[in-house]
Design a protein around this motif. Structure first.
Motif, PDB file in Angstrom:
ATOM      1  N   ASN A   5       4.339  -2.459   4.219  1.00 12.90           N
ATOM      2  CA  ASN A   5       3.167  -3.005   3.530  1.00 12.90           C
ATOM      3  C   ASN A   5       3.506  -3.609   2.172  1.00 12.90           C
ATOM      4  N   GLU A   6       4.777  -3.683   1.824  1.00 13.76           N
ATOM      5  CA  GLU A   6       5.171  -4.224   0.527  1.00 13.76           C
ATOM      6  C   GLU A   6       4.829  -5.707   0.464  1.00 13.76           C
ATOM      7  N   THR A   7       4.205  -6.124  -0.633  1.00 18.18           N
ATOM      8  CA  THR A   7       3.801  -7.523  -0.777  1.00 18.18           C
ATOM      9  C   THR A   7       4.973  -8.366  -1.252  1.00 18.18           C
ATOM     10  N   GLU A  10       5.694  -7.732  -4.885  1.00 18.39           N
ATOM     11  CA  GLU A  10       6.476  -6.510  -5.099  1.00 18.39           C
ATOM     12  C   GLU A  10       7.948  -6.740  -4.789  1.00 18.39           C
ATOM     13  N   ARG A 266       1.717  -9.885 -11.674  1.00 14.48           N
ATOM     14  CA  ARG A 266       0.586  -9.536 -10.826  1.00 14.48           C
ATOM     15  C   ARG A 266      -0.709 -10.149 -11.339  1.00 14.48           C
TER      16      ARG A 266
END
Length: 272
Positions: A5-7, A10, A266
């Motif tokens: 699930n790491e974007t 990230e 971010r």
């Protein structure tokens, strides 16, 4: 290792974070290994960051942090404003005490150094450089930042802050550290004698906002067992108060985690 699930953001941050103090240029393969990303993923992201001028490629094909990233990070950066405001006062302090002087902030469990003024007349060694980090619980700036942080921040730091034994004089007991932090709050300063280098003492005082919140720490390092640490306290407190007044005039917000690059990235991508 990266999670499913790491974007992408990230992963970009993971790559940028491999460029630590002294790591000026790395190959894409080195970046993949240190970031723990798959080779193909790391190579692709590096290519895209080079194209965007966030990274720059050298003639030997290694890459380094680019000027474009520095430019973006310094725009409207509260940490750079803090550094710019504090620097003239730090220079005056440096001229008086003739010792290494540092400006630092709290980044969750670490102390992040924003500025360091070195002195050829200094009586101690000092490995801290601008952009470097130390465990907050094991250096004088971290102790004073913890002492003046809010109770939830302080409790989290004491519960989860990393502990590294630099030598046999490093304080590793969390209950003892809690007492040391409480005493730093009572006294208004912190001294770490021999915690990192056995022959070096760090002395730190808080830089406070108008509401009493801690913004940063001002510190010096001196030779342990030489001049009494308390000899330098008046100069440190005077300089810290001057920086506080100057910052309050600029209406800067007290934030113990100023200018975290990953937060800027971010924020810049919110809504994308």
């Amino acid at each position: 290792m990266p999670t499913q699930n790491e974007t992408m953001i990230e992963r970009v941050i993971r790559i940028l974070e491999v460029f630590g103090a002294g790591e000026y240029a790395l190959t894409a393969s080195e970046i993949a290994r240190r970031s723990k990303l798959p080779q193909a993923t790391a190579h692709r992201i590096v290519r895209e960051l080079v194209a965007a001028r966030v990274l720059e490629r050298e003639p030997d094909r290694r890459v380094r942090i680019g000027l474009r990233l520095w430019e973006l990070a310094t725009r409207a950066s509260s940490a750079m404003s803090l550094r710019d405001i504090a620097l003239p006062y730090m220079e005056d302090l440096h001229a008086v005490v003739r010792q290494h002087a540092q400006l630092s902030v709290l980044d969750r469990y670490d102390v992040l150094y924003l500025e360091r003024l070195s002195s050829t007349d200094a009586t101690s060694a000092n490995t801290a450089t601008a952009g470097s980090r130390l465990p907050a619980l094991q250096c004088a700036p971290g102790i004073v930042l913890a002492a003046y942080s809010s109770p939830p921040v302080r409790d989290e730091l004491l519960a989860w802050g990393r502990l590294t034994a630099f030598n046999n004089q490093t304080v590793m007991d969390r209950d003892e550290l809690r007492k040391i932090i409480a005493e730093a709050r009572r006294a208004g300063y912190a001294v770490a004698a021999g915690w990192i280098h056995a022959d070096v003492s760090g002395i730190a005082v808080p830089i406070l906002a108008a509401d009493g919140g801690v913004i940063a720490a001002l510190s010096i390092t001196i030779k342990r067992g030489g001049v009494d640490e308390l000899t330098y306290l008046h100069a440190l407190h005077t300089t810290a108060r001057a920086i506080s007044r100057a910052m309050n005039v600029e209406n800067l917000v007290a934030d113990p985690r100023l200018n975290l690059l990953k937060q800027q990235i971010r924020r810049a991508t919110d809504g994308d």
